[in-house]
Enzyme design. Structure first.
Site, short mmCIF file in Angstrom:
data_model
loop_
_atom_site.label_atom_id
_atom_site.label_comp_id
_atom_site.label_asym_id
_atom_site.label_seq_id
_atom_site.Cartn_x
_atom_site.Cartn_y
_atom_site.Cartn_z
CG ASP A 261 3.72 0.25 1.93
OD1 ASP A 261 3.64 -0.85 2.15
OD2 ASP A 261 3.91 0.98 2.58
CG ASN B 112 0.24 3.12 4.33
OD1 ASN B 112 0.45 3.84 5.42
ND2 ASN B 112 1.31 2.72 3.54
CG PHE C 97 -1.76 1.29 9.21
CD1 PHE C 97 -2.47 1.96 10.12
CD2 PHE C 97 -1.30 0.78 8.11
CE1 PHE C 97 -3.59 3.11 8.62
CE2 PHE C 97 -2.41 0.94 6.88
CZ PHE C 97 -3.19 2.11 7.34
CG ASN C 98 0.27 -3.28 7.43
OD1 ASN C 98 -0.02 -1.60 7.25
ND2 ASN C 98 1.63 -3.65 7.41
CG HIS D 19 6.71 0.28 10.00
ND1 HIS D 19 7.36 0.18 11.09
CD2 HIS D 19 6.77 1.79 9.92
CE1 HIS D 19 7.21 0.86 12.20
NE2 HIS D 19 6.19 1.74 11.34
CG ASP D 20 5.99 -1.65 4.77
OD1 ASP D 20 5.57 -2.75 5.86
OD2 ASP D 20 5.54 -1.01 4.19
CG ASP E 286 0.05 0.10 2.72
OD1 ASP E 286 0.94 -0.33 2.53
OD2 ASP E 286 -0.86 0.34 2.99
CB THR F 119 4.65 -3.84 2.82
OG1 THR F 119 4.59 -3.62 1.55
CG2 THR F 119 5.90 -4.94 2.87
C1 BDR Z 1 2.58 0.01 8.67
O1 BDR Z 1 2.25 1.24 8.16
C2 BDR Z 1 2.26 1.11 7.51
O2 BDR Z 1 1.60 3.71 7.85
C3 BDR Z 1 3.27 1.29 6.96
O3 BDR Z 1 3.39 1.40 5.50
C4 BDR Z 1 3.90 0.13 7.37
O4 BDR Z 1 3.35 -1.16 6.10
C5 BDR Z 1 3.88 0.44 10.43
O5 BDR Z 1 2.43 -0.16 10.79
CA CA Z 2 3.02 -0.34 4.56
#
Ligand code: BDR
Ligand code: CA
Length: 313
Positions: free
Chosen positions: A16, A41, A169-170, A243-244, A11, A127
């Site tokens: 990402d 996102n 979040f994911n 993160h990703d 996303d 991701t």
């Molecule tokens: C995840 O949430 C998204 O905002 C980022 O792209 C990442 O995949 C981190 O919590």
């Molecule tokens: Ca992401």
């Protein structure tokens, strides 16, 4: 090194996008069969456009991109444009990619592509919210044996949540999809906030990237600097977590990560803990592990890898 055939479901999203650059720059290790995008996102029309922008910058228009689910399985969409900017990739200059969007829906393409694959042939990298994957698995459970492994960014144990006090979040954006993926029965590598909060884009770690010239390095640096500005404004912290890119880096250099097999389940009902990952790190349930939980990353080596790969593009 074994060359893996991968599908990246994402996303984009600042991190990402960096992850896609890392994958595009690693053809000796990864054959990218395709990229699927999902609402996360930002809305899916933007995540799909952003994936095509990143693909064009990396000069990899040989890789197909497909837009997928516009909303989570059972809940209204949750976006993170307060982190990634209105475009989803603020910090790089957005443009209309020269290759038009593909009309096929990501879930249709996933089902068709996995069905055509041999057993254990495809590694899925995820991701974003897991809506596309869960929709494909629900529609066509026969595709599951085709999957070698799912390497996903999501969840948290020690760190608590980043979108609610308890959820990452994911996982929160589509908890029902996340629960279904963790129950799919295929090998899963879950890289959550416990590891990714170590991967902060500090000035020292960004220095090698700053020394690289060209449009890809410029876009990558622009996005990471945007993320750092947002992080500083929101939390007063120096260096946003990236993160990703841990997912593709895990495939390229697993030695950078510390892991432990665990049973991981996702809360789908309780209001206060919706999307919370129950990571049975100490074996309290007696349940057999369904995943490998990643809880440490060598962040300096991760950023060195990102810079080295971006220098190739
Ligand atoms: C995840 O949430 C998204 O905002 C980022 O792209 C990442 O995949 C981190 O919590
Ligand atoms: Ca992401």
């Amino acid at each position: 090194m074994i060359r893996r055939r991968v599908i990246i479901d994402c996303d984009p999203g600042l991190d990402d996008a960096i992850n896609l650059f890392l994958a595009f720059a690693s053809p000796e290790a990864l054959e990218i069969v395709g990229i699927t995008t999902v609402a996360g996102n930002v809305p899916v029309a933007l995540t799909e456009r952003n994936a095509r922008m990143v693909r064009e910058l990396a000069n990899r228009e040989d890789v197909p991109v497909f837009g997928g689910c516009e909303r989570p399985l059972r809940r209204p969409p949750v976006y993170a444009d307060h982190v990634h900017g209105a475009s989803g990739v603020d910090g790089m200059t957005a443009f209309e990619p020269r290759a038009a969007r593909d009309d096929a829906h990501a879930v249709d393409w996933l089902v068709e592509t996995l069905r055509a694959a041999n057993a254990g042939e495809i590694t899925l990298v995820a991701t974003g919210p897991l809506t596309n994957l869960a929709a494909a698995f629900a529609r066509a459970p026969d595709v599951l044996p085709k999957i070698a492994e799912v390497v996903l960014m999501g969840g948290a144990r020690r760190e608590g949540g980043n979108i609610t006090p308890t959820a990452e979040f994911n996982m929160f954006a589509d908890p029902h999809a996340a629960a279904a993926v963790f129950a799919c029965g295929r090998p899963i590598v879950a890289i959550g906030l416990d590891a990714t909060h170590q991967a902060t884009a500090t000035p020292e770690r960004l220095a090698p990237l700053r020394a690289i010239s060209g449009p890809v390095a410029e876009a990558a640096l622009g996005m990471l600097e945007f993320a750092n500005t947002v992080e500083f404004k929101r939390r007063g912290a120096v260096g946003a977590p990236v993160h990703d890119p841990c997912t593709v880096a895990y495939l390229l250099a697993p030695r950078l990560f510390a892991t432990k097999p665990c049973c991981i389940q996702v809360e789908t009902e309780a209001a206060l803990t919706l999307g919370c990952t129950s990571v049975d790190y100490w074996g309290a349930t007696g349940n057999a592990p369904n995943a490998v939980w990643v809880d440490e990353v060598d962040a300096d080596a991760l950023f060195a890898l990102i810079a080295e790969r971006i220098s190739r593009l």
